[in-house]
Design an enzyme around this catalytic site. Structure first.
Site, PDB file in Angstrom:
ATOM      1  N   LYS A 195     -45.717  30.294  23.443  1.00 46.41           N
ATOM      2  CA  LYS A 195     -45.353  29.154  22.589  1.00 46.41           C
ATOM      3  C   LYS A 195     -43.841  29.124  22.451  1.00 46.41           C
ATOM      4  CE  LYS A 195     -46.303  26.872  18.193  1.00 46.41           C
ATOM      5  NZ  LYS A 195     -47.027  26.942  16.906  1.00 46.41           N
ATOM      6  N   LYS A 248     -47.598  26.463  25.953  1.00 48.38           N
ATOM      7  CA  LYS A 248     -47.219  25.303  25.149  1.00 48.38           C
ATOM      8  C   LYS A 248     -45.706  25.265  25.003  1.00 48.38           C
ATOM      9  CE  LYS A 248     -47.754  23.344  20.507  1.00 48.38           C
ATOM     10  NZ  LYS A 248     -48.206  23.591  19.124  1.00 48.38           N
TER      11      LYS A 248
END
Length: 324
Positions: A195, A248
């Site tokens: 992330k 992500k």
């Protein structure tokens, strides 16, 4: 005569191109994000994400009906509480908004897979993903205790998969231990393993009302310039018990997805995030691009990079085209 390879032989007709196509996006690949708001009646469009709505408990089942009728089998659920505090109490409350919505959806659609986003940022008054000390630093180990409570509460409410997005060190190990001790040994963890501290999240923070009140999240989310850091994160999460791993954002990180795919045997999830969605929508609204063709190309690129599943705000649009 000049001798050369004729690669175009397999491109001459649509049927032949379909026959040899290497990657396809199917409805089984798609996960639709859903925003549920505690004090909302009806639904409300998110201004920075055209076509995406926040829902109240009174309208959530109509959205779930539309999603399931398109053949989408999974949603990821984000909650917006009516009250926030410094430790995000609403995240793990038995009557929290995600818990209420999960029970309501499961009663009506028991076969739908509900993935619970497991974080504190929507619930804390600071907007950060954990407990903040007097110096504004997000505390890791203290935050883990609350993340575990949240995961257990969401699972008790009926969540099928826990998806921790808090980016604390050791969050997979802590959640796995907490779920196991609570008797949920078969609940999978979809880790937000990779992330990045990305600028592509802007519209989501409007949708989830989760922008930090001060500072940023760079002390716990990853530097977008780093590649090896991503591989270390995936290795840690896999060792700690993750059942799936995520990259992500996705559009600017296809190289990372390919690296992760080559490192792990776990299912790989791509998150086609809010900023990526909004850019396409804005360009399409101006007539600069063909939205459907661009979206299909973007999502196919994620599959080509190695993604098994794709979380995307385009899920309903893509599924509708696949039905035809």
């Amino acid at each position: 005569m000049i001798q050369f390879d004729r690669h175009r032989r397999l491109r001459t007709t649509p049927a032949l191109r379909d026959l040899v196509r290497e990657n396809r996006v199917t409805r089984d690949d798609l996960i639709m994000p859903v925003f549920i708001v505690e004090d909302l009646k009806g639904k409300r469009e998110i201004s920075s994400m055209p076509g995406v709505y926040q829902f109240g408990l009174d309208t959530i089942l109509s959205e779930i009906k539309a999603i399931t009728e398109l053949g989408i089998k999974a949603i990821i659920l984000f909650g917006l509480p009516s009250h926030k505090d410094d430790v995000g109490t609403g995240a793990w409350a038995d009557d929290g908004i995600v818990q209420q919505a999960t029970r309501k959806i499961k009663a009506a659609y028991p076969d739908l897979i509900i993935i619970a986003d497991t974080c504190l940022c929507e619930y804390t008054s600071t907007g950060h993903c954990g407990v903040v000390d007097e110096n504004g630093y997000v505390l890791n180990d203290e935050s883990l205790k609350l993340i575990v409570k949240t995961a257990v509460s969401q699972t008790k409410a009926g969540a099928d998969i826990i998806a921790p997005s808090n980016a604390m060190d050791g969050f997979v190990a802590a959640i796995r231990q907490g779920l196991d001790e609570a008797g949920f040994v078969n609940t999978p963890i979809m880790s937000y393993a990779v992330k990045y501290a990305s600028s592509f999240y802007g519209p989501f923070r409007d949708a989830a009302n989760s922008a930090p009140e001060f500072g940023d999240r760079k002390s716990y989310q990853m530097d977008p310039a780093n590649r090896l850091d991503a591989l270390r994160e995936v290795a840690s999460d896999e060792k700690e018990g993750a059942d799936m791993v995520m990259v992500k954002p996705s559009m600017a990180f296809g190289d990372i997805m390919r690296d992760v795919r080559e490192q792990t045997l776990l299912p790989l999830v791509a998150y086609n995030v809010s900023g990526e969605y909004s850019m396409v929508k804005a360009a399409a609204a101006n007539g600069w691009i063909d939205e459907a063709k661009i979206v299909d190309e973007i999502l196919t690129g994620m599959k080509r990079a190695g993604a098994d599943l794709i979380i995307t705000y385009f899920a309903k649009d893509v599924a509708a085209r696949l039905v035809k």
